[in-house]
Design a protein around this motif. Structure first.
Motif, PDB file in Angstrom:
ATOM      1  N   PRO A 132       3.690 -14.639   6.043  1.00  0.00           N
ATOM      2  CA  PRO A 132       3.113 -15.736   5.248  1.00  0.00           C
ATOM      3  C   PRO A 132       1.700 -15.424   4.732  1.00  0.00           C
ATOM      4  O   PRO A 132       1.375 -15.776   3.595  1.00  0.00           O
ATOM      5  N   LEU A 133       0.886 -14.736   5.525  1.00  0.00           N
ATOM      6  CA  LEU A 133      -0.454 -14.376   5.060  1.00  0.00           C
ATOM      7  C   LEU A 133      -0.371 -13.332   3.946  1.00  0.00           C
ATOM      8  O   LEU A 133      -1.115 -13.410   2.962  1.00  0.00           O
ATOM      9  N   ILE A 134       0.528 -12.377   4.080  1.00  0.00           N
ATOM     10  CA  ILE A 134       0.697 -11.375   3.014  1.00  0.00           C
ATOM     11  C   ILE A 134       1.093 -12.079   1.720  1.00  0.00           C
ATOM     12  O   ILE A 134       0.499 -11.843   0.662  1.00  0.00           O
ATOM     13  N   LYS A 135       2.078 -12.968   1.784  1.00  0.00           N
ATOM     14  CA  LYS A 135       2.526 -13.692   0.590  1.00  0.00           C
ATOM     15  C   LYS A 135       1.394 -14.505  -0.024  1.00  0.00           C
ATOM     16  O   LYS A 135       1.238 -14.525  -1.247  1.00  0.00           O
ATOM     17  N   ALA A 136       0.612 -15.178   0.813  1.00  0.00           N
ATOM     18  CA  ALA A 136      -0.494 -16.000   0.316  1.00  0.00           C
ATOM     19  C   ALA A 136      -1.600 -15.140  -0.302  1.00  0.00           C
ATOM     20  O   ALA A 136      -2.318 -15.598  -1.190  1.00  0.00           O
ATOM     21  N   THR A 137      -1.714 -13.905   0.133  1.00  0.00           N
ATOM     22  CA  THR A 137      -2.773 -13.010  -0.337  1.00  0.00           C
ATOM     23  C   THR A 137      -2.402 -12.332  -1.653  1.00  0.00           C
ATOM     24  O   THR A 137      -3.266 -12.086  -2.501  1.00  0.00           O
ATOM     25  N   VAL A 140       7.997  -6.899  -2.890  1.00  0.00           N
ATOM     26  CA  VAL A 140       6.824  -6.548  -3.694  1.00  0.00           C
ATOM     27  C   VAL A 140       6.997  -5.188  -4.367  1.00  0.00           C
ATOM     28  O   VAL A 140       6.636  -5.005  -5.534  1.00  0.00           O
ATOM     29  N   LEU A 141       7.568  -4.230  -3.643  1.00  0.00           N
ATOM     30  CA  LEU A 141       7.685  -2.872  -4.165  1.00  0.00           C
ATOM     31  C   LEU A 141       8.808  -2.719  -5.191  1.00  0.00           C
ATOM     32  O   LEU A 141       8.953  -1.654  -5.796  1.00  0.00           O
ATOM     33  N   ASP A 142       9.563  -3.769  -5.420  1.00  0.00           N
ATOM     34  CA  ASP A 142      10.626  -3.724  -6.420  1.00  0.00           C
ATOM     35  C   ASP A 142      10.062  -3.793  -7.837  1.00  0.00           C
ATOM     36  O   ASP A 142      10.769  -3.486  -8.796  1.00  0.00           O
ATOM     37  N   SER A 143       8.790  -4.190  -7.969  1.00  0.00           N
ATOM     38  CA  SER A 143       8.245  -4.412  -9.314  1.00  0.00           C
ATOM     39  C   SER A 143       6.928  -3.687  -9.603  1.00  0.00           C
ATOM     40  O   SER A 143       6.365  -3.886 -10.670  1.00  0.00           O
ATOM     41  N   ILE A 144       6.435  -2.864  -8.668  1.00  0.00           N
ATOM     42  CA  ILE A 144       5.192  -2.141  -8.930  1.00  0.00           C
ATOM     43  C   ILE A 144       5.327  -0.678  -8.492  1.00  0.00           C
ATOM     44  O   ILE A 144       6.072  -0.370  -7.563  1.00  0.00           O
ATOM     45  N   CYS A 165      14.856  -1.652   4.957  1.00  0.00           N
ATOM     46  CA  CYS A 165      14.868  -2.815   4.063  1.00  0.00           C
ATOM     47  C   CYS A 165      16.040  -2.654   3.086  1.00  0.00           C
ATOM     48  O   CYS A 165      15.841  -2.174   1.959  1.00  0.00           O
ATOM     49  N   PRO A 166      17.243  -3.026   3.496  1.00  0.00           N
ATOM     50  CA  PRO A 166      18.436  -2.791   2.673  1.00  0.00           C
ATOM     51  C   PRO A 166      18.358  -3.400   1.273  1.00  0.00           C
ATOM     52  O   PRO A 166      19.020  -2.935   0.357  1.00  0.00           O
ATOM     53  N   GLU A 167      17.544  -4.424   1.086  1.00  0.00           N
ATOM     54  CA  GLU A 167      17.425  -5.080  -0.220  1.00  0.00           C
ATOM     55  C   GLU A 167      16.418  -4.377  -1.132  1.00  0.00           C
ATOM     56  O   GLU A 167      16.246  -4.783  -2.285  1.00  0.00           O
ATOM     57  N   TYR A 168      15.766  -3.334  -0.664  1.00  0.00           N
ATOM     58  CA  TYR A 168      14.773  -2.605  -1.462  1.00  0.00           C
ATOM     59  C   TYR A 168      15.398  -2.127  -2.765  1.00  0.00           C
ATOM     60  O   TYR A 168      16.457  -1.500  -2.764  1.00  0.00           O
ATOM     61  N   ALA A 169      14.740  -2.438  -3.889  1.00  0.00           N
ATOM     62  CA  ALA A 169      15.258  -2.058  -5.206  1.00  0.00           C
ATOM     63  C   ALA A 169      14.171  -1.405  -6.063  1.00  0.00           C
ATOM     64  O   ALA A 169      14.224  -1.470  -7.280  1.00  0.00           O
ATOM     65  N   GLY A 170      13.182  -0.790  -5.426  1.00  0.00           N
ATOM     66  CA  GLY A 170      12.068  -0.208  -6.166  1.00  0.00           C
ATOM     67  C   GLY A 170      12.100   1.294  -6.307  1.00  0.00           C
ATOM     68  O   GLY A 170      11.077   1.908  -6.614  1.00  0.00           O
ATOM     69  N   GLU A 171      13.257   1.891  -6.108  1.00  0.00           N
ATOM     70  CA  GLU A 171      13.366   3.354  -6.133  1.00  0.00           C
ATOM     71  C   GLU A 171      12.799   3.960  -7.417  1.00  0.00           C
ATOM     72  O   GLU A 171      12.119   4.985  -7.381  1.00  0.00           O
ATOM     73  N   ALA A 172      13.030   3.351  -8.554  1.00  0.00           N
ATOM     74  CA  ALA A 172      12.551   3.889  -9.836  1.00  0.00           C
ATOM     75  C   ALA A 172      11.023   3.866  -9.933  1.00  0.00           C
ATOM     76  O   ALA A 172      10.440   4.604 -10.719  1.00  0.00           O
ATOM     77  N   LEU A 173      10.382   3.036  -9.127  1.00  0.00           N
ATOM     78  CA  LEU A 173       8.924   2.911  -9.168  1.00  0.00           C
ATOM     79  C   LEU A 173       8.221   3.697  -8.062  1.00  0.00           C
ATOM     80  O   LEU A 173       6.998   3.716  -7.990  1.00  0.00           O
ATOM     81  N   GLY A 227      -1.187  -3.622  -9.405  1.00  0.00           N
ATOM     82  CA  GLY A 227      -0.985  -5.057  -9.254  1.00  0.00           C
ATOM     83  C   GLY A 227      -1.675  -5.676  -8.060  1.00  0.00           C
ATOM     84  O   GLY A 227      -1.145  -6.590  -7.457  1.00  0.00           O
ATOM     85  N   GLY A 228      -2.851  -5.198  -7.713  1.00  0.00           N
ATOM     86  CA  GLY A 228      -3.579  -5.755  -6.574  1.00  0.00           C
ATOM     87  C   GLY A 228      -3.068  -5.278  -5.230  1.00  0.00           C
ATOM     88  O   GLY A 228      -3.450  -5.800  -4.193  1.00  0.00           O
ATOM     89  N   VAL A 229      -2.178  -4.284  -5.256  1.00  0.00           N
ATOM     90  CA  VAL A 229      -1.613  -3.724  -4.029  1.00  0.00           C
ATOM     91  C   VAL A 229      -1.926  -2.236  -3.992  1.00  0.00           C
ATOM     92  O   VAL A 229      -1.768  -1.535  -4.993  1.00  0.00           O
ATOM     93  N   ILE A 230      -2.361  -1.764  -2.835  1.00  0.00           N
ATOM     94  CA  ILE A 230      -2.592  -0.346  -2.629  1.00  0.00           C
ATOM     95  C   ILE A 230      -1.640   0.110  -1.537  1.00  0.00           C
ATOM     96  O   ILE A 230      -1.651  -0.432  -0.433  1.00  0.00           O
ATOM     97  N   THR A 231      -0.774   1.075  -1.877  1.00  0.00           N
ATOM     98  CA  THR A 231       0.122   1.655  -0.885  1.00  0.00           C
ATOM     99  C   THR A 231      -0.351   3.069  -0.593  1.00  0.00           C
ATOM    100  O   THR A 231      -0.756   3.799  -1.502  1.00  0.00           O
ATOM    101  N   ILE A 232      -0.317   3.419   0.678  1.00  0.00           N
ATOM    102  CA  ILE A 232      -0.819   4.714   1.115  1.00  0.00           C
ATOM    103  C   ILE A 232       0.239   5.410   1.962  1.00  0.00           C
ATOM    104  O   ILE A 232       0.725   4.843   2.939  1.00  0.00           O
ATOM    105  N   ASP A 233       0.582   6.622   1.557  1.00  0.00           N
ATOM    106  CA  ASP A 233       1.492   7.445   2.341  1.00  0.00           C
ATOM    107  C   ASP A 233       0.615   8.282   3.264  1.00  0.00           C
ATOM    108  O   ASP A 233      -0.044   9.214   2.819  1.00  0.00           O
ATOM    109  N   SER A 234       0.589   7.940   4.526  1.00  0.00           N
ATOM    110  CA  SER A 234      -0.334   8.572   5.481  1.00  0.00           C
ATOM    111  C   SER A 234       0.039  10.009   5.806  1.00  0.00           C
ATOM    112  O   SER A 234      -0.696  10.685   6.512  1.00  0.00           O
ATOM    113  N   ARG A 235       1.140  10.510   5.258  1.00  0.00           N
ATOM    114  CA  ARG A 235       1.521  11.904   5.511  1.00  0.00           C
ATOM    115  C   ARG A 235       0.683  12.880   4.687  1.00  0.00           C
ATOM    116  O   ARG A 235       0.691  14.069   4.937  1.00  0.00           O
TER     117      ARG A 235
END
Length: 180
Positions: free
Chosen positions: A87-92, A113-117, A131-139, A149-157
């Motif tokens: 809920p906090l993630i969604k509100a943020t 969120v990752l389905d559109s950015i 996350c079986p519903e994940y549909a962001g492979e093309a992105l 889009g206000g989101v920062i994703t980091i691959d720690s590898r």
């Protein structure tokens, strides 16, 4: 000038090695105040065994109280735990910057969120596994860090994560750009 606040979510088993890099980049003199919180505000034990006493609890956190929400990785994301933070993630989202490191990107995938950015993380197979519903492979992009889009994703590898984070956080305009 008011200091900006980074709120970091801590939980038993959080990947302190990943969080340390992000916090070091954020915690530059004069720029940010770091606020840590756990679900109940009680001490948590990091993956390394380090025991950490957060500043506050999840119930006390509101998007208006911070500028960045920082989600470190940890096995709990893969186990489907940490749902109380959703809920906090969604509100943020759309109001403040959300940073997801390592396996914390699963929370964003689970929320759609990752389905559109554009994003990075463990890879499309990794996201679909948890996350079986994940549909962001093309992105998906195989990069250390992506801001969209206000989101920062980091691959720690990736090794250059620290330098990338410093660049993002030290460029003041990045946090005030309405496109973020």
């Amino acid at each position: 000038m008011k200091k900006r606040t980074c709120a970091a979510f801590l939980f038993d088993g959080f990947a302190d090695c990943e969080l340390a890099l992000a916090m070091a980049a954020i915690n530059q003199p004069g720029d940010f105040v770091l606020e840590t919180f756990s679900n109940r505000g009680r001490a948590v034990t990091a993956r390394s065994g380090l025991q950490v006493l957060p500043h506050t609890n999840l119930a006390g956190m509101r998007p208006d109280d911070f500028d960045i929400l920082l989600l470190p990785g940890g096995d709990q994301w893969e186990k489907g735990d940490n749902l109380e933070i959703f809920p906090l993630i969604k509100a943020t989202l759309g109001r403040r910057v959300v940073v997801a490191v390592g396996s914390a990107t699963l929370a964003l995938a689970d929320l759609g969120v990752l389905d559109s950015i554009p994003h990075t993380g463990g890879g499309p197979g990794y996201f679909r596994r948890y996350c079986p519903e994940y549909a962001g492979e093309a992105l998906y992009r195989r990069q250390a860090c992506i801001q969209a889009g206000g989101v920062i994703t980091i691959d720690s590898r990736f090794q250059p994560v620290f330098d990338t984070l410093q660049e993002i956080y030290l460029n003041d305009h990045e946090l005030h750009d309405p496109a973020c």
